[in-house]
Design an enzyme around this catalytic site. Structure first.
Site, short mmCIF file in Angstrom:
data_model
loop_
_atom_site.label_atom_id
_atom_site.label_comp_id
_atom_site.label_asym_id
_atom_site.label_seq_id
_atom_site.Cartn_x
_atom_site.Cartn_y
_atom_site.Cartn_z
N HIS A 58 5.44 1.36 -17.74
CA HIS A 58 5.37 1.06 -16.34
C HIS A 58 5.30 -0.08 -15.93
O HIS A 58 5.83 -0.91 -17.02
CB HIS A 58 3.27 1.45 -16.59
CG HIS A 58 3.36 2.77 -16.15
ND1 HIS A 58 1.86 3.30 -16.15
CD2 HIS A 58 3.59 4.01 -16.50
CE1 HIS A 58 1.84 4.51 -16.27
NE2 HIS A 58 3.34 5.05 -16.38
N GLU A 60 3.64 -3.18 -15.53
CA GLU A 60 2.54 -4.16 -16.30
C GLU A 60 3.06 -4.08 -18.16
O GLU A 60 3.07 -5.04 -18.89
CB GLU A 60 1.07 -3.47 -17.23
CG GLU A 60 -0.02 -3.33 -15.61
CD GLU A 60 0.55 -2.42 -14.85
OE1 GLU A 60 -0.67 -1.61 -14.21
OE2 GLU A 60 1.50 -1.33 -15.38
N CYS A 86 -3.83 1.97 -14.80
CA CYS A 86 -4.20 2.62 -15.40
C CYS A 86 -4.59 2.44 -16.30
O CYS A 86 -4.47 2.23 -16.98
CB CYS A 86 -2.74 4.07 -15.16
SG CYS A 86 -1.45 3.53 -17.04
N CYS A 95 -2.13 1.44 -18.70
CA CYS A 95 -1.40 -0.23 -19.39
C CYS A 95 -2.75 -1.30 -19.04
O CYS A 95 -2.29 -2.49 -19.90
CB CYS A 95 -1.17 -0.16 -17.39
SG CYS A 95 0.72 0.60 -17.75
N ALA A 165 18.13 11.84 15.39
CA ALA A 165 18.79 10.88 15.55
C ALA A 165 18.83 11.39 17.59
O ALA A 165 18.98 13.07 17.08
CB ALA A 165 19.80 10.72 14.95
N ASP A 211 24.79 23.82 10.84
CA ASP A 211 25.42 22.07 10.10
C ASP A 211 26.18 22.06 8.65
O ASP A 211 26.84 21.62 8.99
CB ASP A 211 25.04 21.06 10.38
CG ASP A 211 24.07 20.50 12.39
OD1 ASP A 211 25.31 21.11 12.63
OD2 ASP A 211 23.49 20.17 11.74
N HIS A 306 15.00 21.16 16.75
CA HIS A 306 14.06 20.77 17.56
C HIS A 306 12.71 21.87 16.84
O HIS A 306 12.15 21.86 17.27
CB HIS A 306 14.52 21.73 18.60
CG HIS A 306 14.79 22.34 19.43
ND1 HIS A 306 16.81 23.17 18.35
CD2 HIS A 306 15.13 23.34 20.06
CE1 HIS A 306 16.90 24.25 19.04
NE2 HIS A 306 16.12 24.27 19.90
N ASN A 309 11.07 21.31 13.69
CA ASN A 309 10.40 20.32 14.23
C ASN A 309 9.22 19.82 14.73
O ASN A 309 8.39 19.94 14.93
CB ASN A 309 11.25 19.76 14.54
CG ASN A 309 12.17 18.41 13.82
OD1 ASN A 309 11.64 18.28 12.70
ND2 ASN A 309 13.21 17.69 14.38
#
Length: 373
Positions: A58, A60, A86, A95, A165, A211, A306, A309
């Site tokens: 981690h 630390e 932690c 840690c 997009a 696609d 769509h 979504n």
């Protein structure tokens, strides 16, 4: 003549720790992204580091190792940590124990850890050992960086970010389904950077069929590929689909009574199949999110059509919209999300802006739903 080492004030040290934490994006999942900076009483840098891959050191411990490698004594020093250290034994030792053993005098924590196994126990253990602990410096920035981890710890499900997009008039594709490319290359690369920070990228079978996307991270460097998730109620994903190609894992959620032949063909291609049927005969999106949370997914990046979504929006499951708007008008076409029709203005989904930036020739908008009273 040797240059005098830079002296860091408290805010600068924590900002440097946050910058280190950003380097853990795409690396530390399912663990949070954490950075640590250790300075002496004069504010001179002794060591720094960020969380490594799950099962490794981690932040630390990395900072303590860095100080040791540089020959610095950290006794009496101050550590700036972006998340509460932690206090439990997971894949690595606590840690807290490492900081106590190193005999630090003070630990400044940006925000408390929401993990029930920590949740204040880390700071309590440090204070019990005589270390001064201060919490809250740049806490909002630290929480934002780990917003998915907070979501999983507090709600049991990932933070859902929907990426779209579209043209300026809100069209994501022409009526015939053609959508490549609405936005420019800079925006597309930026979108891959957001994929990188997610534990999983989700789409629907409709997008797979139309696609044939890969949905991997290609346009930016990444140490690992996020899990790819397909919502496919009737298992219509072709075994030849590019989304099934290596590297990375694929998880397909479907409804009950899946065709055995289709299931075997997809399993043979390496996909994991999970039945999460809803009352309508489609995949239960709420159950899907809880399952992803149980799998350690902090952030879910949705890149769908769509219809799917619209389902996420209609069921109130979107925590954040990542919108790329191109300076184009497309006229008739597919909308951002198909839901409604609504009859009153008080039924609309109200959003708050969280960022509006120009990316190449396009605009990137971050917006989040406003919680209703």
């Amino acid at each position: 003549m040797q240059a005098t080492p830079e002296r860091l004030d408290a805010e600068t040290a924590m900002r440097q720790a946050l910058a280190l934490a950003h380097q853990a994006i795409g690396l530390s999942d399912p663990n949070p992204r954490v950075g640590c900076v250790i300075v002496d009483e004069q504010g001179r840098l002794l060591g720094q580091g960020h969380t490594q891959a799950a099962g490794q050191a981690h932040a630390e411990v990395m900072a303590l190792r860095d100080a040791q490698a540089l020959g610095h004594d950290v006794k009496g020093a101050t550590a700036y940590v972006t998340l509460e250290p932690c206090s439990h034994h997971g894949r690595t030792p606590p840690c807290c124990d490492a900081l106590i053993t190193a005999q630090l005098a003070r630990v400044v924590v940006a925000c408390a850890d929401p993990n029930p196994l920590v949740a204040g126990q880390g700071t309590a253990r440090l204070r019990a050992a005589g270390i001064q602990v201060d919490v809250g410096l740049l806490g909002d920035e630290a929480r934002e960086l780990n917003i998915g981890f907070f979501s999983r710890m507090q709600r049991g499900r990932p933070w859902v970010r929907m990426k779209v997009a579209s043209s300026l008039d809100g069209r994501t594709a022409l009526l015939n389904g053609v959508s490549q490319w609405i936005t420019g290359p800079t925006a597309r690369a930026d979108g891959h950077a957001w994929r990188k920070r997610a534990g999983a990228v989700l789409t629907g079978v409709g997008t797979v069929l139309e696609d044939d996307p890969r949905l991997d991270v290609r346009l930016v460097e990444t140490p690992r590929q996020p899990l790819r998730v397909i919502v496919d109620s009737r298992l219509e994903t072709p075994p030849t689909a590019r989304i099934l190609d290596a590297p990375g894992e694929v998880l397909i959620y479907h409804a009950d009574h899946a065709d055995a032949g289709r299931a075997k063909a997809l399993s043979d291609r390496g996909a994991t199949l999970m039945a999460k049927p809803g009352p309508s005969g489609k995949v239960d999106l709420h159950a899907l999110l809880l399952d992803l949370g149980a799998r350690g997914i902090n952030e879910l990046h949705v890149e769908a059509g769509h219809k799917l979504n619209g389902s996420f929006v209609r069921e109130g499951l979107v925590d954040e919209f990542l919108l790329y708007l191109a300076p184009k008008l497309m006229g008739q076409g597919r909308e951002l999300a198909a839901f409604g029709p609504l009859e009153r203005m008080d039924q609309v989904l109200n959003l708050a802006w969280h960022g509006v930036d120009r990316v190449g020739e396009d605009l990137r908008i971050l917006a989040r739903p406003i919680a209703q009273p």
